[in-house]
Structure formats: structure tokens, C-alpha cells
Design a protein around this motif. Structure first.
Motif, PDB file in Angstrom:
ATOM      1  N   LEU A  71       0.831  -1.204   0.000  1.00 37.22           N
ATOM      2  CA  LEU A  71       0.000   0.000   0.000  1.00 37.22           C
ATOM      3  C   LEU A  71       0.865   1.254   0.000  1.00 37.22           C
ATOM      4  CD1 LEU A  71      -3.095  -0.487   2.343  1.00 37.22           C
ATOM      5  CD2 LEU A  71      -3.049  -0.186  -0.127  1.00 37.22           C
ATOM      6  N   GLN A  72       1.937   1.243   0.783  1.00 38.05           N
ATOM      7  CA  GLN A  72       2.824   2.397   0.827  1.00 38.05           C
ATOM      8  C   GLN A  72       3.437   2.671  -0.534  1.00 38.05           C
ATOM      9  OE1 GLN A  72       5.525   1.370   4.005  1.00 38.05           O
ATOM     10  NE2 GLN A  72       4.397   2.596   5.496  1.00 38.05           N
ATOM     11  N   ARG A  73       3.798   1.622  -1.259  1.00 39.47           N
ATOM     12  CA  ARG A  73       4.383   1.816  -2.585  1.00 39.47           C
ATOM     13  C   ARG A  73       3.367   2.412  -3.547  1.00 39.47           C
ATOM     14  NH1 ARG A  73       7.092  -3.118  -1.342  1.00 39.47           N
ATOM     15  NH2 ARG A  73       5.638  -4.377  -2.545  1.00 39.47           N
ATOM     16  N   LEU A  74       2.122   1.952  -3.468  1.00 39.06           N
ATOM     17  CA  LEU A  74       1.082   2.529  -4.321  1.00 39.06           C
ATOM     18  C   LEU A  74       0.912   4.020  -4.040  1.00 39.06           C
ATOM     19  CD1 LEU A  74      -1.730  -0.204  -4.280  1.00 39.06           C
ATOM     20  CD2 LEU A  74      -0.369   0.520  -6.252  1.00 39.06           C
ATOM     21  N   ILE A  75       0.892   4.371  -2.754  1.00 44.01           N
ATOM     22  CA  ILE A  75       0.704   5.770  -2.370  1.00 44.01           C
ATOM     23  C   ILE A  75       1.879   6.620  -2.828  1.00 44.01           C
ATOM     24  CG2 ILE A  75       0.534   7.336  -0.393  1.00 44.01           C
ATOM     25  CD1 ILE A  75      -0.911   4.988   1.067  1.00 44.01           C
ATOM     26  N   ARG A  76       3.099   6.115  -2.639  1.00 40.95           N
ATOM     27  CA  ARG A  76       4.273   6.882  -3.039  1.00 40.95           C
ATOM     28  C   ARG A  76       4.338   7.044  -4.550  1.00 40.95           C
ATOM     29  NH1 ARG A  76       8.420   3.623   0.918  1.00 40.95           N
ATOM     30  NH2 ARG A  76       7.785   4.612   2.873  1.00 40.95           N
ATOM     31  N   GLU A  77       4.013   5.988  -5.270  1.00 47.76           N
ATOM     32  CA  GLU A  77       4.041   6.075  -6.727  1.00 47.76           C
ATOM     33  C   GLU A  77       3.018   7.084  -7.235  1.00 47.76           C
ATOM     34  OE1 GLU A  77       6.011   4.818  -8.920  1.00 47.76           O
ATOM     35  OE2 GLU A  77       7.227   3.721  -7.475  1.00 47.76           O
ATOM     36  N   ARG A  78       1.879   7.131  -6.583  1.00 51.02           N
ATOM     37  CA  ARG A  78       0.857   8.105  -6.987  1.00 51.02           C
ATOM     38  C   ARG A  78       1.375   9.522  -6.782  1.00 51.02           C
ATOM     39  NH1 ARG A  78      -4.595   9.075  -7.683  1.00 51.02           N
ATOM     40  NH2 ARG A  78      -5.464  10.872  -6.605  1.00 51.02           N
ATOM     41  N   GLY A  79       2.027   9.751  -5.640  1.00 49.31           N
ATOM     42  CA  GLY A  79       2.574  11.072  -5.369  1.00 49.31           C
ATOM     43  C   GLY A  79       3.667  11.453  -6.342  1.00 49.31           C
TER      44      GLY A  79
ATOM     45  N   ALA B 129      -0.499   6.801   8.767  1.00 56.26           N
ATOM     46  CA  ALA B 129       0.019   8.166   8.664  1.00 56.26           C
ATOM     47  C   ALA B 129       0.348   8.516   7.220  1.00 56.26           C
ATOM     48  CB  ALA B 129       1.253   8.320   9.543  1.00 56.26           C
ATOM     49  N   PHE B 130       0.892   7.560   6.461  1.00 54.81           N
ATOM     50  CA  PHE B 130       1.218   7.822   5.064  1.00 54.81           C
ATOM     51  C   PHE B 130      -0.051   8.034   4.236  1.00 54.81           C
ATOM     52  CE2 PHE B 130       5.408   6.063   6.082  1.00 54.81           C
ATOM     53  CZ  PHE B 130       6.210   6.974   5.413  1.00 54.81           C
ATOM     54  N   VAL B 131      -1.089   7.240   4.514  1.00 50.92           N
ATOM     55  CA  VAL B 131      -2.365   7.408   3.814  1.00 50.92           C
ATOM     56  C   VAL B 131      -2.938   8.787   4.111  1.00 50.92           C
ATOM     57  CG1 VAL B 131      -4.749   6.604   3.649  1.00 50.92           C
ATOM     58  CG2 VAL B 131      -2.891   4.943   3.758  1.00 50.92           C
ATOM     59  N   ALA B 132      -2.944   9.157   5.390  1.00 44.57           N
ATOM     60  CA  ALA B 132      -3.472  10.467   5.784  1.00 44.57           C
ATOM     61  C   ALA B 132      -2.640  11.596   5.175  1.00 44.57           C
ATOM     62  CB  ALA B 132      -3.496  10.590   7.303  1.00 44.57           C
ATOM     63  N   ALA B 133      -1.316  11.442   5.187  1.00 46.71           N
ATOM     64  CA  ALA B 133      -0.441  12.471   4.634  1.00 46.71           C
ATOM     65  C   ALA B 133      -0.726  12.692   3.160  1.00 46.71           C
ATOM     66  CB  ALA B 133       1.021  12.086   4.841  1.00 46.71           C
ATOM     67  N   ASP B 134      -0.930  11.611   2.428  1.00 50.88           N
ATOM     68  CA  ASP B 134      -1.230  11.722   1.003  1.00 50.88           C
ATOM     69  C   ASP B 134      -2.533  12.476   0.789  1.00 50.88           C
ATOM     70  OD1 ASP B 134      -0.763  10.770  -1.898  1.00 50.88           O
ATOM     71  OD2 ASP B 134      -2.779  10.006  -1.473  1.00 50.88           O
TER      72      ASP B 134
ATOM     73  N   ARG C 234      -3.101  16.222  -1.006  1.00 48.76           N
ATOM     74  CA  ARG C 234      -3.941  16.433  -2.171  1.00 48.76           C
ATOM     75  C   ARG C 234      -5.037  17.467  -1.914  1.00 48.76           C
ATOM     76  NH1 ARG C 234      -6.547  12.035  -3.345  1.00 48.76           N
ATOM     77  NH2 ARG C 234      -5.700  10.569  -1.858  1.00 48.76           N
ATOM     78  N   HIS C 235      -5.240  17.815  -0.653  1.00 47.73           N
ATOM     79  CA  HIS C 235      -6.145  18.922  -0.314  1.00 47.73           C
ATOM     80  C   HIS C 235      -5.391  20.248  -0.294  1.00 47.73           C
ATOM     81  CE1 HIS C 235      -9.992  17.023   0.517  1.00 47.73           C
ATOM     82  NE2 HIS C 235      -9.367  16.057   1.160  1.00 47.73           N
ATOM     83  N   GLY C 236      -4.090  20.226  -0.579  1.00 47.53           N
ATOM     84  CA  GLY C 236      -3.303  21.456  -0.607  1.00 47.53           C
ATOM     85  C   GLY C 236      -2.649  21.810   0.707  1.00 47.53           C
ATOM     86  N   ILE C 237      -2.549  20.837   1.601  1.00 47.06           N
ATOM     87  CA  ILE C 237      -1.970  21.080   2.919  1.00 47.06           C
ATOM     88  C   ILE C 237      -0.618  20.391   2.995  1.00 47.06           C
ATOM     89  CG2 ILE C 237      -2.264  20.711   5.404  1.00 47.06           C
ATOM     90  CD1 ILE C 237      -5.325  20.651   4.829  1.00 47.06           C
ATOM     91  N   TRP C 238       0.408  21.127   3.396  1.00 49.30           N
ATOM     92  CA  TRP C 238       1.744  20.555   3.522  1.00 49.30           C
ATOM     93  C   TRP C 238       1.807  19.652   4.750  1.00 49.30           C
ATOM     94  CZ3 TRP C 238       3.991  26.053   2.665  1.00 49.30           C
ATOM     95  CH2 TRP C 238       3.981  26.340   1.296  1.00 49.30           C
ATOM     96  N   VAL C 239       2.566  18.564   4.625  1.00 51.24           N
ATOM     97  CA  VAL C 239       2.596  17.559   5.683  1.00 51.24           C
ATOM     98  C   VAL C 239       4.025  17.185   6.062  1.00 51.24           C
ATOM     99  CG1 VAL C 239       1.793  15.279   6.407  1.00 51.24           C
ATOM    100  CG2 VAL C 239       0.438  16.597   4.769  1.00 51.24           C
ATOM    101  N   HIS C 240       4.264  17.072   7.352  1.00 51.16           N
ATOM    102  CA  HIS C 240       5.501  16.514   7.879  1.00 51.16           C
ATOM    103  C   HIS C 240       5.110  15.243   8.625  1.00 51.16           C
ATOM    104  CE1 HIS C 240       7.701  20.374   7.258  1.00 51.16           C
ATOM    105  NE2 HIS C 240       6.499  20.861   7.453  1.00 51.16           N
ATOM    106  N   VAL C 241       5.803  14.135   8.356  1.00 54.81           N
ATOM    107  CA  VAL C 241       5.529  12.880   9.047  1.00 54.81           C
ATOM    108  C   VAL C 241       6.707  12.564   9.958  1.00 54.81           C
ATOM    109  CG1 VAL C 241       4.958  10.439   8.811  1.00 54.81           C
ATOM    110  CG2 VAL C 241       4.176  12.062   7.071  1.00 54.81           C
ATOM    111  N   ALA C 242       6.447  12.507  11.251  1.00 46.82           N
ATOM    112  CA  ALA C 242       7.490  12.213  12.242  1.00 46.82           C
ATOM    113  C   ALA C 242       7.311  10.779  12.717  1.00 46.82           C
ATOM    114  CB  ALA C 242       7.391  13.181  13.419  1.00 46.82           C
ATOM    115  N   ILE C 243       8.282   9.934  12.388  1.00 49.96           N
ATOM    116  CA  ILE C 243       8.169   8.508  12.691  1.00 49.96           C
ATOM    117  C   ILE C 243       9.208   8.107  13.743  1.00 49.96           C
ATOM    118  CG2 ILE C 243       8.267   6.170  11.739  1.00 49.96           C
ATOM    119  CD1 ILE C 243       7.486   7.314   9.057  1.00 49.96           C
ATOM    120  N   GLY C 244       8.721   7.594  14.854  1.00 47.23           N
ATOM    121  CA  GLY C 244       9.596   7.041  15.875  1.00 47.23           C
ATOM    122  C   GLY C 244      10.540   8.017  16.538  1.00 47.23           C
ATOM    123  N   LEU C 245      10.184   9.290  16.586  1.00 44.63           N
ATOM    124  CA  LEU C 245      11.067  10.271  17.215  1.00 44.63           C
ATOM    125  C   LEU C 245      11.030  10.142  18.735  1.00 44.63           C
ATOM    126  CD1 LEU C 245      10.417  13.545  15.171  1.00 44.63           C
ATOM    127  CD2 LEU C 245      12.132  11.776  14.786  1.00 44.63           C
ATOM    128  N   GLY C 246      12.178  10.365  19.371  1.00 41.92           N
ATOM    129  CA  GLY C 246      12.235  10.383  20.823  1.00 41.92           C
ATOM    130  C   GLY C 246      11.621  11.665  21.366  1.00 41.92           C
TER     131      GLY C 246
END
Length: 265
Positions: free
Chosen positions: A112-120, A151-156, A160-172
Motif C-alpha cells: 500500500l505504501q508503494r502505491l501511495i508513493r508512486e501516486r505522489g 500516517a502515510f495514507v493520511a499524509a497523502d 492532495r487537499h493542498g496542505i503541507w505535511v511533515h511525518v514524524a516517525i519514531g522520534l524520541g
């Protein structure tokens, strides 16, 4: 542990598997012709079939299902706004209900992540980035979460609604605190996959409120919202939502469609 800035696609990891979306589009007729069995009639049936295909041993079965969906009249936006998020949620449910192994869910998540990234990368559904909406959201995948797909699905969808996204994964704690204070976010989103993480999410929300501006809403999404109506109260977030559209509406975020509509008025 990393932060992905969706304003700059070059920061996203794993740029392999190029051309998946192109493959899907180009192979519509041949794949549908080769497809066996009855065509699902309901959305739930399609989602279930897509989810099963994502976990299958075959590397292309999920692409055949996507191709069949497109051939049945489902557009690209509907596919990624409805079917993909529902398949992601069902993968999570299978894991929680012990109906799928860790390996199966991980394989399905990766596909699923690959599909989302390829679309982007292909630019499908991506709004004009020159539109000066000026809003960004922070999607936080906590260390205690096993998967980051939601999070990747939501970020995508936000993008696409025109909102910039930062994804923070596993940060301390210190890293996340620095990330929250370094920018003026319009929303902070959290994802929860099971009931067992509610207590830890509550602690994370408390920490985020210490670092974030008082006016920034904290929003919870993911399977945990569907599992209990008390998710919002237990974690202390401002909103517990089941979709990106609901998050946008609850937080009063400005989208490309809303900006254009306002301008036309």
C-alpha cells in the motif's frame, strides 16, 4: 527515526518500484480479462478482496484488483480516498483480531505504501503547490506503534487537499519536542492502531501540549478510534476522527477547494 517533509518528495525513503501506477493503468484490459471469479458488488467486498490480495504471495494480485476496480468505474481519487484507507484499516483489524500474521500485515502495508508513493511521484491528484495556503500539519507515528501506513495514507490525502505535511516517525521525546516547536503547525495528528496504546497516547498528548502552541489542535485517528468511542476522552486529544475530511472540518483547515470556492464567491 525520521521526519518526512511532503513538500519535498525527495525526502521520502525507498524510491524503488517505479512505474507501479503506470503498470496499473496500462494493464487494465489484460488484467481484468485474466481475473477469475465474480466481480464484487459492494464497496466492503471490494475492500476485503483488495486487502486479501495485498497479503497474498503473488506480487501482482493486488494490482489486478486495483485494475479491476478502475475498470468498474472507480476513479483515481475515489480509489485513494476511500478504498485504500479502508484496506489499511482492515489490515489493522486483521492484525488486532489475529486473522493475519505479522508478516502478512507487513507485506500488505508495504504494498500500500508503494502505491501511495508512486501516486505522489506521478503527480496524480496533487494540487498546484504554488497555491499560497500556507498551512502544514504534523503527523506523528509514535515509537510504540508497529506500523506507519495510516500516517502515510493520511499524509497523502492532506497533501492532495493542498496542505503541507511533515511525518514524524519514531522520534524520541527531545526530537519530537524540537520538531513541534520548530514550526507553526495548523494541526498535530496522532495515529493509534489498538486499544493497548491508549495510555501511552495520553502521555504523548500531555507532552505535545507542553511544546505546541495552545491554539494548535491535536487530533487522533487510526483503528483505535473505531475500536472505542472513548478514545478521544482517554487520550485527551481535541478531536478523534475517522477520516482526513473530518479532521480538516473539525480543525477549520483551508483546502485548495475551499480557497477556490471562497475566491469565486
Amino acid at each position: 527515526m525520521y521526519v518526512i517533509d511532503h513538500r519535498n518528495p525527495d525526502t521520502a525513503p525507498d524510491r524503488q518500484h517505479k512505474g507501479i501506477c503506470v503498470l496499473v493503468e496500462a494493464a487494465l484490459s489484460s488484467m481484468v480479462a485474466a481475473r477469475s471469479g465474480p466481480v464484487p458488488a459492494r464497496v466492503d467486498d471490494w475492500v476485503r478482496e483488495l486487502t486479501e490480495a495485498l497479503m497474498a504471495e503473488s506480487e501482482t494480485l493486488h494490482l489486478r484488483v486495483v485494475a479491476a476496480l478502475r475498470a468498474s468505474g472507480v476513479g483515481g481519487d475515489e480509489l485513494f480516498e476511500r478504498y485504500v484507507p479502508d484496506a489499511a484499516r482492515l489490515l489493522g483489524e486483521y492484525w488486532v483480531q489475529d486473522r493475519a500474521s505479522f508478516v502478512e500485515v507487513t507485506v500488505g502495508t508495504g504494498r500500500l505504501q508503494r502505491l501511495i508513493r508512486e501516486r505522489g511521484e506521478a503527480g496524480h491528484g496533487t494540487p498546484d503547490r504554488t497555491v499560497p495556503l500556507g498551512q502544514s500539519v504534523l503527523m506523528v507515528v509514535p515509537r510504540f506503534e508497529d506500523h506507519s501506513l495510516g500516517a502515510f495514507v493520511a499524509a497523502d490525502q492532506f497533501r492532495r487537499h493542498g496542505i503541507w505535511v511533515h511525518v514524524a516517525i519514531g522520534l524520541g521525546g527531545a526530537e519530537l519536542s524540537q520538531q513541534v516547536m520548530s514550526r507553526r503547525y495548523a494541526m498535530i495528528g496522532l495515529t493509534g492502531g489498538s486499544l493497548k496504546v491508549l495510555e501511552e497516547l495520553a502521555g504523548l498528548v500531555d507532552a505535545l501540549r507542553t511544546d505546541a502552541r495552545p491554539s494548535v489542535p491535536i487530533v487522533l485517528g487510526g483503528c483505535v478510534v473505531a475500536l472505542t468511542r472513548e478514545a478521544g476522552r482517554i487520550t485527551g486529544v481535541d478531536h478523534a476522527v475517522s477520516s482526513v475530511r473530518e479532521a480538516i472540518a473539525r480543525c477549520g483547515l483551508v483546502t485548495v477547494a475551499g480557497a477556490l470556492s471562497s475566491g469565486a464567491a
